[in-house]
Design a protein around this motif. Sequence first.
Motif, PDB file in Angstrom:
ATOM      1  N   ARG A 189       4.719  31.393 -70.136  1.00  0.00           N
ATOM      2  CA  ARG A 189       6.133  31.771 -70.185  1.00  0.00           C
ATOM      3  C   ARG A 189       6.780  31.360 -68.886  1.00  0.00           C
ATOM      4  NH1 ARG A 189       7.747  37.409 -70.243  1.00  0.00           N
ATOM      5  NH2 ARG A 189       5.639  37.837 -69.538  1.00  0.00           N
ATOM      6  N   LYS A 190       7.946  30.715 -68.981  1.00  0.00           N
ATOM      7  CA  LYS A 190       8.664  30.314 -67.779  1.00  0.00           C
ATOM      8  C   LYS A 190       9.884  31.205 -67.672  1.00  0.00           C
ATOM      9  CE  LYS A 190       9.208  25.633 -65.971  1.00  0.00           C
ATOM     10  NZ  LYS A 190       9.621  24.294 -66.366  1.00  0.00           N
ATOM     11  N   ILE A 239       4.305  32.216 -66.015  1.00  0.00           N
ATOM     12  CA  ILE A 239       3.353  33.305 -66.247  1.00  0.00           C
ATOM     13  C   ILE A 239       2.379  32.885 -67.341  1.00  0.00           C
ATOM     14  CG2 ILE A 239       3.111  35.725 -66.950  1.00  0.00           C
ATOM     15  CD1 ILE A 239       6.066  36.100 -66.055  1.00  0.00           C
ATOM     16  N   TYR A 240       1.096  32.928 -67.016  1.00  0.00           N
ATOM     17  CA  TYR A 240       0.053  32.541 -67.970  1.00  0.00           C
ATOM     18  C   TYR A 240      -0.669  33.787 -68.455  1.00  0.00           C
ATOM     19  CZ  TYR A 240      -4.492  30.713 -69.538  1.00  0.00           C
ATOM     20  OH  TYR A 240      -5.624  30.435 -70.251  1.00  0.00           O
ATOM     21  N   LEU A 253      -9.772  32.412 -64.652  1.00  0.00           N
ATOM     22  CA  LEU A 253      -8.314  32.482 -64.483  1.00  0.00           C
ATOM     23  C   LEU A 253      -7.817  31.780 -63.210  1.00  0.00           C
ATOM     24  CD1 LEU A 253      -5.669  33.649 -65.692  1.00  0.00           C
ATOM     25  CD2 LEU A 253      -6.063  35.660 -64.299  1.00  0.00           C
ATOM     26  N   PRO A 254      -8.461  32.008 -62.045  1.00  0.00           N
ATOM     27  CA  PRO A 254      -7.991  31.284 -60.861  1.00  0.00           C
ATOM     28  C   PRO A 254      -8.122  29.771 -60.996  1.00  0.00           C
ATOM     29  CG  PRO A 254      -9.990  32.537 -60.376  1.00  0.00           C
ATOM     30  CD  PRO A 254      -9.496  32.985 -61.709  1.00  0.00           C
ATOM     31  N   GLY A 255      -9.010  29.296 -61.836  1.00  0.00           N
ATOM     32  CA  GLY A 255      -9.102  27.854 -62.071  1.00  0.00           C
ATOM     33  C   GLY A 255      -7.832  27.316 -62.700  1.00  0.00           C
ATOM     34  N   PHE A 286      -6.196  39.233 -66.845  1.00  0.00           N
ATOM     35  CA  PHE A 286      -6.120  38.033 -67.688  1.00  0.00           C
ATOM     36  C   PHE A 286      -4.796  37.299 -67.503  1.00  0.00           C
ATOM     37  CE2 PHE A 286      -9.158  40.784 -69.754  1.00  0.00           C
ATOM     38  CZ  PHE A 286     -10.188  39.912 -70.116  1.00  0.00           C
ATOM     39  N   GLU A 287      -4.070  37.645 -66.430  1.00  0.00           N
ATOM     40  CA  GLU A 287      -2.742  37.080 -66.274  1.00  0.00           C
ATOM     41  C   GLU A 287      -2.566  36.468 -64.889  1.00  0.00           C
ATOM     42  OE1 GLU A 287       0.697  39.139 -68.241  1.00  0.00           O
ATOM     43  OE2 GLU A 287       1.471  39.106 -66.185  1.00  0.00           O
TER      44      GLU A 287
END
Lengths: 81, 267
Positions: free
Chosen positions: B234-235, B225-226, B196-198, B156-157
């Motif tokens: 998060r950056k 990071i998603y 997720l890849p979208g 999921f990340e």
Amino acid sequence: MPDVKAEKKIDIRGLICPYTFIKAKLAVESMHVGETLEILLDNAEASNSIPKSMEDLGHAVMNVEKVNEREWVIFVRKEKE
Amino acid sequence: MDFTDDQLQRYSRHIILPEVGGKGQAKIASAKVIIIGAGGLGCPVGFYLTAAGVGTIALVDNDDVEMSNLQRQIAHSVHSIGMPKVESAKKTFSALNPDVTIVPLRTRLTKDNIIGVISEYDIVVDGSDNFPTRYLVNDACVMAGKPLVSGAILRFEGQVTTIIPGQGHCYRCLFEVPPPPGLVPSCQEAGVLGVLPGVIGGLQATEVLKLILGKGMPLMGDLLIYDALKTTFRKVKVPKNPSCPVCSDNPVITELVDYNEGYCSLQ
């Protein structure tokens, strides 16, 4: 009407939004700063929106004139790249 | 660039944008981008860059389309099962926008061919699914001075970062060496949410367009990071490592490396 000399003229009669603005924007892009574009159009909405959009882009709207029942001429001077 | 009436309509929502305009659209039309992997990430990246009118898009992948790809690899379909992924994607992308030249490269990248393969392109996109390729692509881009938009997904990340050799960090500034094969999730453990890849591919395509246009701030010096479960972005700051083995002033890696053994990729 003030005496405005245009370096470039476009006729966008028959076009509707947003293509009216796109044609005008591309014409301005192709010109040098300080040059004036004369736009002939017959779309009432664009006669209001093109001057506003050109000002938003930082260009100077010299004149907007309704030349007959259905047609307008707009003069825009390019102010920046 | 003189636009045809069809192109004026197709790209009208770009041309209206002050940051793009006719000149920006012309830059997009003359750009050459190479996408490593025609899978989960490569499909959305290629789809959106095709829609945007990128002049030339090369796709590198050595695999054929399988049923298990279709949960996330949106350029492929039941009609392309068994077909090389690069041919399947080319068919889909060409149908979307015939202005774009799609170059299908059905090959596996190695230390011997990668420099030649990427040399003709302006920007490299990494959508590969394994560490050997990820490190090979990073090192090759650093050595060849090619901007690299790197993306990765698991479960999921997802992560995205933009590497501009000579200016910002590289992948080895983040993680010096690949993890040992035993620490990488096996095929049975490595699930991924299909959408997720979208998200990550969409971010990568955005980075590519920003680089082409020279607008905005690329994800240079940052890792984004998603987390799909928490819905958070998060950056994380990624400074350039002054003793990075590949992109520092005195690199210890001066030749490309193939890390082949023991990795199992998520096809």
